[in-house]
Enzyme design. Structure first.
Site, mmCIF file in Angstrom:
data_model
loop_
_atom_site.group_PDB
_atom_site.id
_atom_site.type_symbol
_atom_site.label_atom_id
_atom_site.label_comp_id
_atom_site.label_asym_id
_atom_site.label_seq_id
_atom_site.Cartn_x
_atom_site.Cartn_y
_atom_site.Cartn_z
ATOM 1 N N SER A 98 28.405 66.892 68.520
ATOM 2 C CA SER A 98 28.828 65.843 69.373
ATOM 3 C C SER A 98 27.643 65.203 70.590
ATOM 4 O O SER A 98 26.777 64.781 70.008
ATOM 5 C CB SER A 98 30.066 66.279 70.179
ATOM 6 N N ASP A 241 28.439 58.319 71.574
ATOM 7 C CA ASP A 241 27.726 59.524 71.566
ATOM 8 C C ASP A 241 27.260 59.776 70.396
ATOM 9 O O ASP A 241 27.274 59.170 69.149
ATOM 10 C CB ASP A 241 28.750 60.756 72.285
ATOM 11 N N ASP A 243 28.067 61.582 67.683
ATOM 12 C CA ASP A 243 28.592 61.738 66.518
ATOM 13 C C ASP A 243 29.758 60.676 66.520
ATOM 14 O O ASP A 243 30.554 60.179 65.346
ATOM 15 C CB ASP A 243 29.590 62.955 66.171
ATOM 16 N N ASP A 245 32.176 59.522 68.066
ATOM 17 C CA ASP A 245 33.796 59.591 68.163
ATOM 18 C C ASP A 245 34.341 59.289 69.540
ATOM 19 O O ASP A 245 35.409 59.331 69.933
ATOM 20 C CB ASP A 245 34.150 60.971 67.901
#
Length: 446
Positions: A98, A241, A243, A245
């Site tokens: 992440s 960010d 990833d 999400d």
């Protein structure tokens, strides 16, 4: 080995401990044994240099348990999650840490519906990990196969465009947008969605090299985005960010807009449009008290959960709510997706901005936040949180603040940190509370 799963999946230093090759194979053994031989898994990843090695180790363990694997390459977490039901797979794995630095990596686990798995599934996998780490798990009679990889970028982009146009707005033409993709998983798909909607964005963070993911860019470092918005006199900035999400936005004045304001904006618009499926909006214990008070004026209720969008999603399902999220920028809109999706949330906000006719500074200033301060204390060894002096200090500070504010002290689910947060009507009281608690924790942190 207990304690594999944290706030948001499994995370650690790539190549070490839980993320060593041997441990990852055993983790995949456990996951494969839980879902059973003959099952099919989708596996995606972000742009970290360790992603290939992590994927190889996971695939080795999955194949041993008779799992068939469908690699989908570099895709955002929400895209990988959505491909699980689309490809009629039984579960999915996303290789990502992440917003963490490149040297970390991790695994997020999704069920057949694309949702993050339940506590019960995590507990089952944890129990199987203990067996895998000890006597080992028996392999399946027939090993699994790696299916041909599929490039699904275009499908995900089409879904984003369709969701945007479902609002009745069909183009972003006329907006000057700066987009920071954090050198992460959305570095291709988010710009493609913006272009498909008629705008040529000013782009940052679209040159991943395996090590620069989240480095001085993206939602955790919006300073560069804010500067670019001002330099280019843009209408708005969007930062994802690693990833993708979650997101943070920057308005036309260069001010950072966090997840609380974004949720407030969407909730207000949807309330006026009678699109909320519940009077409850779900967020976490970190959500600003000012948002809670603002919702009170609308006749809405802020429902708080533990930190982590997985907890938010579960509570939304319980309440029949279709909007929730976190201050960090996770925004869940279950009319469109079952997981938080930064690209999707950005497009929904942009659609509302266009309809409003306001500047982004006007549109995204929805409520007045209470003064809030968050500081982290890093520790070595055992967490100092349960030590008696820490608990005594927390109780004393909480009693002093009374009804004028609140404090929250918790261990990070992804790093060896104690997060100390306070908010209230008086900024001086808030600052003093955090400094006092951090000093006590630091004295016991080594």
């Amino acid at each position: 080995m207990a304690g594999y799963f944290g706030t948001d999946g499994i995370r650690g230093r790539a190549g070490e401990d839980k993320l060593s090759e041997a441990s990852l194979e055993k983790l995949a053994d456990a996951i494969g044994a839980h879902f059973g031989a003959g099952s099919t898994a989708v596996i995606g990843r972000d742009t970290r240099e360790s992603g290939d090695a992590v994927q190889a180790a996971l695939i080795k363990g999955l194949l041993r348990q008779g799992i068939n694997v469908l690699p989908v390459g570099v895709l955002p977490t929400p895209a990988t999650a959505s491909m699980v039901p689309h490809l009629m797979a039984d579960f999915g794995l996303m290789i990502t840490a992440s917003h963490n630095p490149f040297h970390d990596n991790g695994v997020k686990l999704f069920g057949s519906d694309g949702r993050k798995v339940s506590d019960a599934v995590q507990d089952s996998v944890e129990a199987l990990i203990k067996t895998a780490m000890g006597p080992g798990l028996d392999p399946a009679a027939t090993p699994g196969e790696v299916k041909a990889g599929r490039i699904l970028d275009a499908l995900y982009v089409d879904n984003l465009v369709s969701a945007f146009r479902s609002t009745g707005t069909h183009s972003l033409s006329g907006l000057k947008i700066v987009a920071d993709c954090a050198n992460g998983a959305a570095y291709q798909v988010f710009p493609a969605a913006l272009r498909a909607l008629g705008v040529e964005p000013i782009l940052l963070g679209i040159s991943p090299d395996g090590r620069n993911i989240n480095e001085d860019c993206g939602s955790t470092h919006p300073e560069g985005l804010a500067k670019a918005v001002l330099d280019h006199q843009a209408d708005i900035g969007v930062a994802l960010d690693g990833d993708a999400d979650r997101l943070i936005m920057v308005d036309n004045k260069g001010e950072v807009v966090d997840g609380d304001q974004l949720i407030a904006r969407l909730a207000t618009d949807w309330h006026q449009q009678d699109r909320l499926s519940s009077t409850s909006i779900v967020s976490t214990v970190m959500t600003n008290l000012g948002l809670e008070r603002y919702f009170d004026t609308l006749g809405l209720r802020l429902e708080r959960t533990p930190v982590g969008d997985r907890h938010v999603a579960v509570r939304m399902t319980d309440l029949g709510a279709n909007l929730g999220g976190e201050p960090s920028g996770h925004v869940l809109m279950t009319d469109y997706a079952v997981t938080g999706d930064g690209s999707l949330a950005a497009l929904m906000v942009l659609a509302g901005l266009l309809k409003s006719g306001d500047t982004s500074a006007q549109y995204l200033s929805v409520f007045k936040p209470f003064p809030q301060l968050l500081q982290n204390v890093r520790y070595n060894g055992a967490s100092p949180l349960l030590n008696e002096p820490v608990q005594t200090a927390i109780k004393a500070v909480d009693a002093r603040m009374g009804d004028t504010g609140r404090i929250l002290v918790r261990a990070s689910g992804t790093e060896p940190l104690i997060r100390v947060m306070a908010e209230g009507e008086d900024e001086g009281v808030v600052t003093a509370a955090v400094e006092e608690l951090c000093a006590v924790i630091e004295s016991l942190a080594d």
